[in-house]
Each structure stands twice: as C-alpha cells, then as structure tokens.
Design a protein around this motif. Structure first.
Motif, PDB file in Angstrom:
ATOM      1  N   VAL A  78      -9.647   3.346   5.120  1.00  0.00           N
ATOM      2  CA  VAL A  78     -10.639   2.278   5.097  1.00  0.00           C
ATOM      3  C   VAL A  78     -10.495   1.555   3.761  1.00  0.00           C
ATOM      4  O   VAL A  78     -10.090   2.157   2.755  1.00  0.00           O
ATOM      5  CB  VAL A  78     -12.078   2.821   5.265  1.00  0.00           C
ATOM      6  CG1 VAL A  78     -12.238   3.503   6.610  1.00  0.00           C
ATOM      7  CG2 VAL A  78     -12.463   3.749   4.128  1.00  0.00           C
ATOM      8  N   PRO A  79     -10.810   0.253   3.718  1.00  0.00           N
ATOM      9  CA  PRO A  79     -10.725  -0.472   2.449  1.00  0.00           C
ATOM     10  C   PRO A  79     -11.641   0.143   1.396  1.00  0.00           C
ATOM     11  O   PRO A  79     -12.791   0.487   1.674  1.00  0.00           O
ATOM     12  CB  PRO A  79     -11.177  -1.889   2.821  1.00  0.00           C
ATOM     13  CG  PRO A  79     -10.918  -2.001   4.284  1.00  0.00           C
ATOM     14  CD  PRO A  79     -11.175  -0.632   4.840  1.00  0.00           C
TER      15      PRO A  79
ATOM     16  N   GLY B  70       0.811  -1.203   0.000  1.00  0.00           N
ATOM     17  CA  GLY B  70       0.000   0.000   0.000  1.00  0.00           C
ATOM     18  C   GLY B  70       0.845   1.253   0.000  1.00  0.00           C
ATOM     19  O   GLY B  70       2.036   1.230   0.341  1.00  0.00           O
ATOM     20  N   TYR B  71       0.225   2.351  -0.379  1.00  0.00           N
ATOM     21  CA  TYR B  71       0.907   3.645  -0.442  1.00  0.00           C
ATOM     22  C   TYR B  71       1.293   4.099   0.963  1.00  0.00           C
ATOM     23  O   TYR B  71       0.471   4.141   1.869  1.00  0.00           O
ATOM     24  CB  TYR B  71      -0.031   4.673  -1.069  1.00  0.00           C
ATOM     25  CG  TYR B  71       0.496   6.089  -1.108  1.00  0.00           C
ATOM     26  CD1 TYR B  71       1.118   6.577  -2.245  1.00  0.00           C
ATOM     27  CD2 TYR B  71       0.363   6.930  -0.013  1.00  0.00           C
ATOM     28  CE1 TYR B  71       1.595   7.880  -2.292  1.00  0.00           C
ATOM     29  CE2 TYR B  71       0.829   8.236  -0.050  1.00  0.00           C
ATOM     30  CZ  TYR B  71       1.442   8.701  -1.182  1.00  0.00           C
ATOM     31  OH  TYR B  71       1.911   9.987  -1.224  1.00  0.00           O
ATOM     32  N   LYS B  72       2.568   4.441   1.144  1.00  0.00           N
ATOM     33  CA  LYS B  72       3.056   4.932   2.428  1.00  0.00           C
ATOM     34  C   LYS B  72       3.431   6.410   2.353  1.00  0.00           C
ATOM     35  O   LYS B  72       3.060   7.200   3.217  1.00  0.00           O
ATOM     36  CB  LYS B  72       4.273   4.109   2.875  1.00  0.00           C
ATOM     37  CG  LYS B  72       4.839   4.533   4.226  1.00  0.00           C
ATOM     38  CD  LYS B  72       3.841   4.273   5.351  1.00  0.00           C
ATOM     39  CE  LYS B  72       4.449   4.606   6.700  1.00  0.00           C
ATOM     40  NZ  LYS B  72       3.488   4.387   7.808  1.00  0.00           N
ATOM     41  N   ASP B  73       4.162   6.788   1.322  1.00  0.00           N
ATOM     42  CA  ASP B  73       4.589   8.186   1.189  1.00  0.00           C
ATOM     43  C   ASP B  73       5.082   8.404  -0.236  1.00  0.00           C
ATOM     44  O   ASP B  73       5.111   7.476  -1.048  1.00  0.00           O
ATOM     45  CB  ASP B  73       5.674   8.532   2.205  1.00  0.00           C
ATOM     46  CG  ASP B  73       5.601   9.986   2.674  1.00  0.00           C
ATOM     47  OD1 ASP B  73       5.201  10.833   1.850  1.00  0.00           O
ATOM     48  OD2 ASP B  73       5.944  10.263   3.828  1.00  0.00           O
TER      49      ASP B  73
ATOM     50  N   VAL C  97     -21.029   7.387  -5.133  1.00  0.00           N
ATOM     51  CA  VAL C  97     -19.680   6.957  -4.748  1.00  0.00           C
ATOM     52  C   VAL C  97     -19.279   7.704  -3.479  1.00  0.00           C
ATOM     53  O   VAL C  97     -19.942   8.657  -3.062  1.00  0.00           O
ATOM     54  CB  VAL C  97     -18.654   7.223  -5.875  1.00  0.00           C
ATOM     55  CG1 VAL C  97     -18.958   6.379  -7.102  1.00  0.00           C
ATOM     56  CG2 VAL C  97     -18.626   8.711  -6.240  1.00  0.00           C
ATOM     57  N   LEU C  98     -18.182   7.258  -2.872  1.00  0.00           N
ATOM     58  CA  LEU C  98     -17.677   7.876  -1.655  1.00  0.00           C
ATOM     59  C   LEU C  98     -16.257   8.385  -1.887  1.00  0.00           C
ATOM     60  O   LEU C  98     -15.418   7.662  -2.432  1.00  0.00           O
ATOM     61  CB  LEU C  98     -17.682   6.863  -0.496  1.00  0.00           C
ATOM     62  CG  LEU C  98     -19.043   6.300  -0.102  1.00  0.00           C
ATOM     63  CD1 LEU C  98     -18.873   5.168   0.911  1.00  0.00           C
ATOM     64  CD2 LEU C  98     -19.948   7.385   0.460  1.00  0.00           C
ATOM     65  N   ALA C  99     -15.992   9.606  -1.457  1.00  0.00           N
ATOM     66  CA  ALA C  99     -14.656  10.199  -1.593  1.00  0.00           C
ATOM     67  C   ALA C  99     -13.767   9.641  -0.486  1.00  0.00           C
ATOM     68  O   ALA C  99     -13.742  10.162   0.620  1.00  0.00           O
ATOM     69  CB  ALA C  99     -14.742  11.714  -1.502  1.00  0.00           C
ATOM     70  N   GLN C 100     -13.031   8.585  -0.783  1.00  0.00           N
ATOM     71  CA  GLN C 100     -12.258   7.882   0.234  1.00  0.00           C
ATOM     72  C   GLN C 100     -10.770   7.827  -0.050  1.00  0.00           C
ATOM     73  O   GLN C 100     -10.019   7.191   0.688  1.00  0.00           O
ATOM     74  CB  GLN C 100     -12.803   6.455   0.401  1.00  0.00           C
ATOM     75  CG  GLN C 100     -14.229   6.409   0.913  1.00  0.00           C
ATOM     76  CD  GLN C 100     -14.751   4.997   1.088  1.00  0.00           C
ATOM     77  OE1 GLN C 100     -14.413   4.092   0.323  1.00  0.00           O
ATOM     78  NE2 GLN C 100     -15.571   4.793   2.100  1.00  0.00           N
TER      79      GLN C 100
ATOM     80  N   GLY D 281     -10.340  -4.585  -0.616  1.00  0.00           N
ATOM     81  CA  GLY D 281      -9.779  -3.519  -1.434  1.00  0.00           C
ATOM     82  C   GLY D 281      -8.643  -2.861  -0.691  1.00  0.00           C
ATOM     83  O   GLY D 281      -8.535  -2.984   0.532  1.00  0.00           O
ATOM     84  N   PRO D 282      -7.758  -2.154  -1.395  1.00  0.00           N
ATOM     85  CA  PRO D 282      -6.675  -1.444  -0.711  1.00  0.00           C
ATOM     86  C   PRO D 282      -7.252  -0.336   0.152  1.00  0.00           C
ATOM     87  O   PRO D 282      -8.387   0.115  -0.054  1.00  0.00           O
ATOM     88  CB  PRO D 282      -5.845  -0.886  -1.867  1.00  0.00           C
ATOM     89  CG  PRO D 282      -6.820  -0.746  -2.986  1.00  0.00           C
ATOM     90  CD  PRO D 282      -7.771  -1.888  -2.843  1.00  0.00           C
ATOM     91  N   ARG D 283      -6.463   0.125   1.110  1.00  0.00           N
ATOM     92  CA  ARG D 283      -6.912   1.226   1.955  1.00  0.00           C
ATOM     93  C   ARG D 283      -6.563   2.554   1.289  1.00  0.00           C
ATOM     94  O   ARG D 283      -5.454   2.754   0.837  1.00  0.00           O
ATOM     95  CB  ARG D 283      -6.278   1.131   3.343  1.00  0.00           C
ATOM     96  CG  ARG D 283      -6.846  -0.008   4.173  1.00  0.00           C
ATOM     97  CD  ARG D 283      -6.226  -0.110   5.538  1.00  0.00           C
ATOM     98  NE  ARG D 283      -6.911  -1.141   6.310  1.00  0.00           N
ATOM     99  CZ  ARG D 283      -7.885  -0.912   7.190  1.00  0.00           C
ATOM    100  NH1 ARG D 283      -8.264   0.344   7.424  1.00  0.00           N
ATOM    101  NH2 ARG D 283      -8.466  -1.891   7.833  1.00  0.00           N
TER     102      ARG D 283
END
Length: 378
Positions: free
Chosen positions: A295-296, A223-226, A332-335, A288-290
């Motif tokens: 949140v997933p 997953g994306y860290k930085d 949809v949700l802006a996540q 799903g990825p976070r």
C-alpha cells in the motif's frame, strides 16, 4: 552436650545459607530482563503525547491497509468494517476509535532495554533516461532473470534473503555489489534505466524507492522489487570504524560529502555493503511509494519494522525525538520492512519526498520507544 551444640550451630548455618541462596534467586528473578518483543499490556495514559497527537492523519493509511488486513483475521474484519463507517473523522474521533478497538502493549528491547534505534528514510529524486548516454551512464537494474529465490530454513546469513545462481550443477551465492558494478557487468542488458549520479543511485538502494525525472521531463517511480541475498552493511559504520568520520558526525550528509571528496575511494566504500537492490518501473507517481504491505506509504505515519517481531499493519505508538531533540511522538503504521531494520524496538520512519524529508531522514538516528496496538479480542 558439646557435640549437640556444634551440630545445632551447623544446622543453623546451613539454614541461613539456604535462605540466602533462595533470596538471591528470587532477587534474580525479579530483576530478570523481560523477553524481547511484544510484551505486557499498558494503559493509554502511559503513552506520553497520546492526547496531543493528530491521529486523524493515520486514517487514510488505515483504510488503505484494511483492503489487505480484513481478509487476514476476524478481528481486522471487525475493525475495518467499523472504520468504513467513520467518514473523515477528526482527531478526537480517531483517538476514541483506536482506544475502543485496540489494546496497547509495550515492545521490549534486547537485554532488558525499553528503548531502541529509530531512523528515517525518504523518497529521493534522481535524474535519468531510458537510454544510456555520456551523462546517463549509471544503471538501475530490474530483477535478474537468473537469480533464484531459495526457500530453506537455514542460510549462511539469516539476516539476508537466500538468493543464488546456477553454475554447472551447483547453486552459488548471487553476485555481490562489487561484482554487479564491476568491470564484468554480469547484468548488462537487464537495465531499467540509467541515472547521472552514481552516489545518488547508491543511496536509492538504501531508501528502496524513488522518483526519476527523465530527460523527457516525465516523472516515473522506481520501487523495490528484490535484493541479491547479501546482508546489508552500513557504510557509515565503515567510515567510523576506519576513523574517517567521527561517530557523532555520521549522517547521510556526511557520508555523501565523504564520497564526493574521495571519488577515487568511493567504489571501495560502497562495495563494503555487498547488498544490492533491484527495482521495478512504474509511470504512476502515487502519494508515496508502496511498502512491503503493498500500500502507498504515508508521510511520517508509515514505518518499516522487523516483520518477524511486529506484524505488518500493526498500529504503533512511537515516542522519540528529532535530531534537534524536539519530541517526536505519534501514531504510525507498520507498513514496510528493510534490510537494516532488525530487532524488536527498531523502526525506520518514512518522511516523504523533498528537502525537508531528506534532511529529517538523513539525521534521524535517535533512541526511542515503541508500543504495539493490537486488536482487542471480541
């Protein structure tokens, strides 16, 4: 008498000119473009496709983000408490819930436009190993220990995060893509794992997360860290500007095909995008990825937005088309967020994992409209 007539005539001319200027000013005001961002309230009836959508598909994502948002405000506390009381609602019940608790607002684009750019992303599958070998020789890096997060109000490029490193008594910009992947290998020793395809690794940086099938058969998530602080530059635009690929043909597939056809120039093209992503490793392969809301993400129900304009967690009504021009209208949700997701009417749809998701995301470059669903005040 003649002087009086001339004077009266000039006064009448001046009055007509004043009236004309006033009318012109009023006309300019009436046609002035609306300010970009979340704008005026509109009715539910103005949402094309609202009655046909399957809003119940949003419910799991709504409950997941409620764990974050109910602590943010009294409005979300009230909404999330009401959502907790609805057990597995159908589409009609979910639709009524949103209509009861939210008000719709149009999101205005820049220069008075109502539409903006809608793109897509997905979870790619790569093949890798925790040990470097002849096959697995392309690294994915963890967040570097020497990278500083700089909190200042102004940076050389406001479209990217401020990141730097200390050299002597100075803080310098952090390494670019060309430097990190170059012969100097300044991040050697900070690898998470190695993969077998350099182009797949590059696209993983763009997607922000993915699944790695290890040589042991195990599946792990990254997953994306930085990010290294350099602004994201789409290499598809470079290909178009250099006449390598026609603008109407640019897509994930055409870019990947160009890289495979031109291996001797592949590094040059990828280095045109100095942005570089660092990952974290997890043995959990969630649905799903976070995203940035931690949140997933939900397939085709989560989107990345510009959080400076649209608060994370905001439900949005998306009205656009797919690459085959079929309607694509949904709640949809802006996540999530993304380095290339900037501006008011701008969204990146998360399509999930698999070949269908890859195909939809790779060709998603459509015009669309966005509407924000904001909590009704008590």
């Amino acid at each position: 008498m003649a002087v009086s007539i001339v004077f009266r005539h000039r006064v009448q001319q001046a009055l007509r000119l004043t009236a004309l200027v006033a009318l012109t000013a009023l006309a300019g005001c009436s046609f002035a473009p609306k300010e970009a961002g979340i704008g005026e309230a509109v009715s539910w009836q103005s949402l094309d496709g609202w009655q046909k959508d399957q809003q119940a598909e949003v419910w799991p994502g709504l409950l997941l983000q409620c764990n974050k948002l109910r602590k943010k405000s009294a409005d979300w506390q009230r909404i999330c408490t009401a959502a907790d009381q609805l057990d597995n609602p159908n589409n009609q019940q979910a639709r009524v819930f949103f209509e009861k608790h939210f008000q719709v607002y149009r999101i205005n684009g820049t220069e008075g436009r109502k539409d903006g750019l809608i793109t897509g992303y997905y979870t790619p599958l790569l093949y890798g190993s925790l040990q470097k070998s002849e096959r697995y020789s392309y690294p994915l890096y963890q967040k570097p220990a020497d990278m500083l997060g700089i909190q200042v109000k102004s940076c050389a490029d406001r479209s990217a995060r401020c990141r730097g490193r200390v050299i002597g008594d100075q803080v310098m910009p952090y390494y670019s893509r060309a430097e990190i992947d170059g012969p100097g290998q300044p991040l050697a020793g900070q690898e998470l794992l190695w993969v077998d395809d350099p182009n797949a690794a590059f696209f993983l940086h763009i997607q922000g997360s993915g699944v790695i099938q290890l040589d042991t058969g195990e599946l792990v998530s990254v997953g994306y860290k930085d990010q290294n602080g350099h602004a994201y530059k789409p290499i598809g635009r470079v290909l178009v500007d250099n006449g390598e690929v026609a603008r109407e043909d640019i897509s994930l597939d055409s870019i990947n095909q160009w890289l495979e056809t031109n291996p001797q120039r592949a590094d040059w093209l990828k280095n045109q995008n100095p942005s570089y992503v660092f990952f974290y490793l997890s043995d959990k392969t969630e649905s799903g990825p976070r995203g940035s809301l931690n949140v997933p993400l939900t397939n085709e129900r989560s989107v990345a937005v510009d959080r400076k304009i649209i608060p994370l967690g905001t439900p949005l009504w998306l009205s656009t088309t797919l690459f085959d021009n079929s309607d694509y209208q949904r709640l949809v949700l802006a996540q999530d967020t993304g380095g290339a997701i900037k501006g008011p009417v701008r969204a990146d749809v998360f399509f999930g994992r698999g070949e269908r998701a890859k195909r939809l995301a790779g060709h998603m470059k459509q015009s669309g409209e966005l509407f924000a669903l904001l909590p009704k005040p008590r």
